[in-house]
Design a protein around this motif. Structure first.
Motif, short mmCIF file in Angstrom:
data_model
loop_
_atom_site.label_atom_id
_atom_site.label_comp_id
_atom_site.label_asym_id
_atom_site.label_seq_id
_atom_site.Cartn_x
_atom_site.Cartn_y
_atom_site.Cartn_z
N ILE A 33 51.18 12.08 65.40
CA ILE A 33 50.02 12.42 66.38
C ILE A 33 50.72 12.17 67.75
CG2 ILE A 33 47.77 12.19 66.81
CD1 ILE A 33 48.30 13.15 64.07
N GLY A 34 50.57 13.06 68.65
CA GLY A 34 50.95 12.81 69.94
C GLY A 34 49.91 13.09 71.07
N TRP A 35 50.29 12.61 72.28
CA TRP A 35 49.47 12.74 73.32
C TRP A 35 50.51 13.73 74.45
CZ3 TRP A 35 44.51 12.32 73.91
CH2 TRP A 35 43.49 11.64 73.10
N LEU A 36 49.92 14.88 74.76
CA LEU A 36 50.66 15.58 75.78
C LEU A 36 49.56 15.80 77.11
CD1 LEU A 36 51.47 16.67 72.58
CD2 LEU A 36 52.78 18.04 74.07
N ARG A 37 50.16 16.14 78.14
CA ARG A 37 49.51 16.35 79.08
C ARG A 37 49.75 17.56 80.23
NH1 ARG A 37 51.14 10.85 82.61
NH2 ARG A 37 53.26 11.77 83.00
N ARG A 84 48.23 0.54 84.64
CA ARG A 84 48.95 0.78 85.76
C ARG A 84 48.99 2.19 86.05
NH1 ARG A 84 52.77 -2.62 83.53
NH2 ARG A 84 54.29 -1.19 83.86
N LEU A 85 48.04 2.86 86.17
CA LEU A 85 47.96 4.27 86.22
C LEU A 85 48.37 4.66 87.49
CD1 LEU A 85 44.92 4.89 84.07
CD2 LEU A 85 47.02 6.21 83.87
N LYS A 86 48.99 5.74 87.72
CA LYS A 86 49.51 6.35 89.32
C LYS A 86 48.90 7.79 89.20
CE LYS A 86 54.05 4.26 88.34
NZ LYS A 86 55.53 4.66 88.24
N PRO A 87 48.61 8.04 90.72
CA PRO A 87 47.95 9.38 90.66
C PRO A 87 48.83 10.65 90.03
CG PRO A 87 48.07 8.02 92.78
CD PRO A 87 48.90 7.38 91.62
N GLU A 88 50.24 10.28 89.84
CA GLU A 88 50.82 11.44 89.14
C GLU A 88 50.56 11.38 87.49
OE1 GLU A 88 52.12 9.29 91.34
OE2 GLU A 88 53.93 8.21 90.56
N ASP A 89 49.69 10.38 87.19
CA ASP A 89 49.27 10.59 85.65
C ASP A 89 48.10 11.46 85.59
OD1 ASP A 89 50.10 7.19 85.49
OD2 ASP A 89 51.30 8.57 84.46
N THR A 90 47.56 11.80 86.72
CA THR A 90 46.40 12.84 86.75
C THR A 90 46.79 14.35 85.88
OG1 THR A 90 45.45 11.99 88.88
CG2 THR A 90 44.72 14.16 87.96
N ALA A 91 45.81 14.26 84.81
CA ALA A 91 46.06 15.79 84.12
C ALA A 91 45.26 15.78 82.91
CB ALA A 91 47.61 15.49 83.18
N LEU A 92 45.00 16.68 82.54
CA LEU A 92 44.43 16.93 81.17
C LEU A 92 45.15 16.55 79.75
CD1 LEU A 92 41.39 18.26 80.21
CD2 LEU A 92 42.77 20.44 80.08
N TYR A 93 44.60 15.61 79.35
CA TYR A 93 45.47 14.92 78.23
C TYR A 93 44.83 15.58 76.86
CZ TYR A 93 47.70 11.64 80.94
OH TYR A 93 48.45 10.94 82.06
N TYR A 94 45.83 16.18 75.94
CA TYR A 94 45.54 16.51 74.75
C TYR A 94 46.21 15.86 73.37
CZ TYR A 94 44.72 21.10 77.39
OH TYR A 94 44.33 22.17 78.07
N CYS A 95 45.45 15.57 72.49
CA CYS A 95 46.19 15.27 71.31
C CYS A 95 46.67 16.33 70.33
CB CYS A 95 45.48 14.00 70.52
SG CYS A 95 43.79 14.71 69.76
N ALA A 96 47.70 16.05 69.42
CA ALA A 96 48.28 17.15 68.75
C ALA A 96 48.93 16.31 67.79
CB ALA A 96 49.40 17.88 69.87
N ALA A 97 49.18 17.35 66.75
CA ALA A 97 49.77 16.75 65.48
C ALA A 97 50.76 17.78 65.05
CB ALA A 97 48.79 16.70 64.27
N PRO A 101 59.81 17.00 59.70
CA PRO A 101 60.45 16.64 60.75
C PRO A 101 60.43 18.03 61.69
CG PRO A 101 61.91 17.79 59.35
CD PRO A 101 60.53 17.57 58.49
N ALA A 102 59.46 18.73 61.67
CA ALA A 102 59.14 19.94 62.75
C ALA A 102 59.04 19.48 64.32
CB ALA A 102 57.84 20.81 62.20
N SER A 103 59.41 20.21 65.02
CA SER A 103 59.50 19.66 66.43
C SER A 103 58.10 20.64 67.21
CB SER A 103 60.75 20.41 67.06
OG SER A 103 60.75 21.83 66.96
N GLU A 104 57.65 21.42 66.43
CA GLU A 104 56.61 22.10 67.13
C GLU A 104 55.32 21.54 66.69
OE1 GLU A 104 55.95 26.21 65.91
OE2 GLU A 104 54.21 26.55 67.07
N TRP A 105 54.31 21.16 67.77
CA TRP A 105 52.99 20.79 67.50
C TRP A 105 52.24 21.99 67.09
CZ3 TRP A 105 52.81 15.54 68.01
CH2 TRP A 105 53.81 14.83 68.76
N ARG A 106 51.69 21.61 65.94
CA ARG A 106 50.83 22.47 65.42
C ARG A 106 49.46 22.78 65.50
NH1 ARG A 106 51.61 24.09 58.63
NH2 ARG A 106 50.09 25.71 58.69
#
Length: 118
Positions: A33-37, A84-97, A101-106
């Motif tokens: 399970i990952g977080w992408l932004r 220690r959040l920074k302004p550059e962390d501003t984003a829409l954050y998604y969780c994905a699975a 060993p696949a590389s694609e978030w499905r």
């Protein structure tokens, strides 16, 4: 696999926020399970991920030492603690699975907004 993201919000630079991803489905032990932004005008990027077993974690270099990804076995969630959040962390954050060993978030949850003011 079904994913439901929650948390996020608005915080000043240097502050902390926590986002949570509730996961359900079969054979979750085979997944990471990952977080992408994605920030406006930028490509979506990987932030952090954890195997459902909790044995392995990964982080993008820009958040190492500031963000912590963890799994709550009782709530069946994957949480991302952001310090220690920074302004550059501003984003829409998604969780994905993704099924290892696949590389694609499905599978994807809905995004949750994180805004860091300077």
């Amino acid at each position: 696999v079904q994913l439901q993201a929650s948390g996020g919000g608005l915080v000043q630079a240097g502050g902390s926020l926590r986002v949570s991803c509730a996961a359900s489905g079969r054979n979750l032990m085979d997944y990471m399970i990952g977080w992408l932004r994605q920030a406006p005008g930028k490509q979506r990027e990987f932030v952090a991920g954890i195997t459902w077993s909790g044995q392995a974690t990964r982080y993008v270099d820009s958040v190492k030492g500031r963000f912590t990804v963890s799994r709550d076995k009782f709530k069946n969630t994957v949480d991302l603690q952001m310090d220690r959040l920074k302004p550059e962390d501003t984003a829409l954050y998604y969780c994905a699975a993704k099924e290892l060993p696949a590389s694609e978030w499905r599978y994807w949850g809905q995004g949750t907004q994180v805004t860091v003011s300077s």
